[in-house]
Design a protein around this motif. Structure first.
Motif, PDB file in Angstrom:
ATOM      1  N   VAL A 261       0.832  -1.204   0.000  1.00  0.00           N
ATOM      2  CA  VAL A 261       0.000   0.000   0.000  1.00  0.00           C
ATOM      3  C   VAL A 261       0.868   1.257   0.000  1.00  0.00           C
ATOM      4  N   PHE A 262       1.900   1.270   0.844  1.00  0.00           N
ATOM      5  CA  PHE A 262       2.811   2.411   0.884  1.00  0.00           C
ATOM      6  C   PHE A 262       3.535   2.591  -0.462  1.00  0.00           C
ATOM      7  N   ALA A 263       3.980   1.467  -1.049  1.00  0.00           N
ATOM      8  CA  ALA A 263       4.733   1.538  -2.297  1.00  0.00           C
ATOM      9  C   ALA A 263       3.876   2.055  -3.448  1.00  0.00           C
ATOM     10  N   THR A 264       2.629   1.565  -3.537  1.00  0.00           N
ATOM     11  CA  THR A 264       1.759   2.016  -4.626  1.00  0.00           C
ATOM     12  C   THR A 264       1.359   3.471  -4.450  1.00  0.00           C
ATOM     13  N   ALA A 265       1.196   3.891  -3.194  1.00  0.00           N
ATOM     14  CA  ALA A 265       0.867   5.294  -2.943  1.00  0.00           C
ATOM     15  C   ALA A 265       2.055   6.196  -3.266  1.00  0.00           C
ATOM     16  N   TRP A 266       3.259   5.798  -2.845  1.00  0.00           N
ATOM     17  CA  TRP A 266       4.460   6.593  -3.071  1.00  0.00           C
ATOM     18  C   TRP A 266       4.788   6.701  -4.559  1.00  0.00           C
ATOM     19  N   SER A 267       4.582   5.595  -5.315  1.00  0.00           N
ATOM     20  CA  SER A 267       4.907   5.580  -6.743  1.00  0.00           C
ATOM     21  C   SER A 267       3.844   6.254  -7.590  1.00  0.00           C
ATOM     22  N   GLY A 268       2.660   6.463  -7.000  1.00  0.00           N
ATOM     23  CA  GLY A 268       1.558   7.044  -7.761  1.00  0.00           C
ATOM     24  C   GLY A 268       0.787   6.026  -8.556  1.00  0.00           C
ATOM     25  N   LEU A 269       1.133   4.746  -8.410  1.00  0.00           N
ATOM     26  CA  LEU A 269       0.449   3.699  -9.162  1.00  0.00           C
ATOM     27  C   LEU A 269      -1.023   3.615  -8.786  1.00  0.00           C
ATOM     28  N   VAL A 270      -1.300   3.822  -7.479  1.00  0.00           N
ATOM     29  CA  VAL A 270      -2.667   3.825  -6.986  1.00  0.00           C
ATOM     30  C   VAL A 270      -2.882   5.092  -6.178  1.00  0.00           C
ATOM     31  N   THR A 271      -3.980   5.767  -6.442  1.00  0.00           N
ATOM     32  CA  THR A 271      -4.328   6.951  -5.663  1.00  0.00           C
ATOM     33  C   THR A 271      -5.340   6.523  -4.620  1.00  0.00           C
ATOM     34  N   TRP A 272      -4.848   6.283  -3.393  1.00  0.00           N
ATOM     35  CA  TRP A 272      -5.721   5.845  -2.323  1.00  0.00           C
ATOM     36  C   TRP A 272      -6.519   7.020  -1.785  1.00  0.00           C
ATOM     37  N   ALA A 273      -7.830   6.845  -1.709  1.00  0.00           N
ATOM     38  CA  ALA A 273      -8.685   7.911  -1.162  1.00  0.00           C
ATOM     39  C   ALA A 273      -8.384   8.093   0.306  1.00  0.00           C
ATOM     40  N   GLN A 274      -8.366   9.334   0.750  1.00  0.00           N
ATOM     41  CA  GLN A 274      -8.065   9.635   2.161  1.00  0.00           C
ATOM     42  C   GLN A 274      -9.339   9.970   2.921  1.00  0.00           C
TER      43      GLN A 274
END
Length: 274
Positions: A261-274
């Motif tokens: 989850v951290f990696a996909t958020a940091w890379s921009g691969l997935v935009t996790w809703a906050q």
């Protein structure tokens, strides 16, 4: 009712049922799944809590004979009475803290970042707990628990108010750290889940009733059905699994998923809703 919305409800129901009783956090998975599916508004948060009731019906079905025999023995047998009292003792800490802090926690901590962090931290705790010597086990059966043991497990359950912690993980691993065997801790976690999750679901529906309408009934019905079916499969499998296995694989799953989850958020691969 929108077919796509019903499909999302079915997916969320499966996620809930498969993760509710494993030490990997159903709430955390629902937050992440809801973020990916775009099913994360205020109504969805009520839905996530309400469909836990479907998972609980699965536990009641699996443990039906044991629950029924305990209920019949309550008027006359001290052992059944002590067991019921222990469940109530473990239940009330979450009720009190939930009423005091539940709204604030839901407003500020129900985010993918918090979930990923607690996934990793919880995984490390499980690894630590599983490496403790088995000589620390004092209680092999839930009937042997004392009120203080129940209170400790109830306090551990309160940690699960932070999403990603896992209610089952907190109670099972907490129980093991307090001297319960893996089987006894798992059994007590399942029994404690019955009043805890039914109460949480009923309270959430009552509190947010103005937000819901009769048109939402199919949505909730689909979520409850799929939650029940997947939880029934999962509980039966877990009871067989713990007879010969530890929870270490779940710990590594938690750590790996949190890092993902951290990696996909940091890379921009997935935009996790906050």
């Amino acid at each position: 009712m929108d077919v796509v919305l019903l499909a999302k409800a079915a997916v969320m129901g499966v996620v809930e049922g498969l993760t509710e009783f494993l030490p990997i956090s159903s709430t955390g998975h629902l937050i992440l799944a809801g973020s990916l599916l775009g099913f994360d508004d205020e109504r969805a948060k009520v839905f996530d809590i309400a469909i836990q009731t479907g998972a609980i019906f699965a536990v009641i079905l699996v443990y039906w004979q044991r629950l029924w025999s305990t209920l019949r023995a309550l008027p006359t047998q001290a052992q059944a009475q002590r067991f019921a009292v222990n469940v109530l003792i473990a239940f009330f800490p979450a009720v009190i803290l939930g009423l005091l802090f539940g709204k604030a926690i839901k407003a500020h901590l129900f985010t993918p970042t918090v979930v990923a962090s607690t996934f990793i931290l919880g995984g490390l705790v499980i690894l630590w707990a599983e490496r403790r010597p088995r000589s620390a086990v004092r209680i092999d059966h839930v009937e042997s628990m004392q009120p203080l043991d129940a209170l400790k497990v109830g306090l551990a359950q309160c940690l699960a108010m932070v999403p990603g912690t896992s209610r089952s993980g907190a109670t099972i691993i907490g129980g093991m750290l307090f001297g319960l065997s893996r089987q006894a801790a798992t059994d007590f976690s399942f029994f404690l889940a019955i009043p805890t999750l039914i109460g949480a679901g009923a309270y959430s529906l009552y509190k947010e009733r103005a937000m819901l309408s009769v048109a939402d009934a199919p949505l909730f019905a689909v979520g409850l059905l799929f939650s029940f079916l997947s939880a029934w499969v999962c509980v039966r499998w877990l009871l067989r699994y713990i007879a010969t296995h530890s929870f270490v694989p779940f710990a590594w799953y938690r750590i790996g998923f949190g890092v993902l989850v951290f990696a996909t958020a940091w890379s921009g691969l997935v935009t996790w809703a906050q």
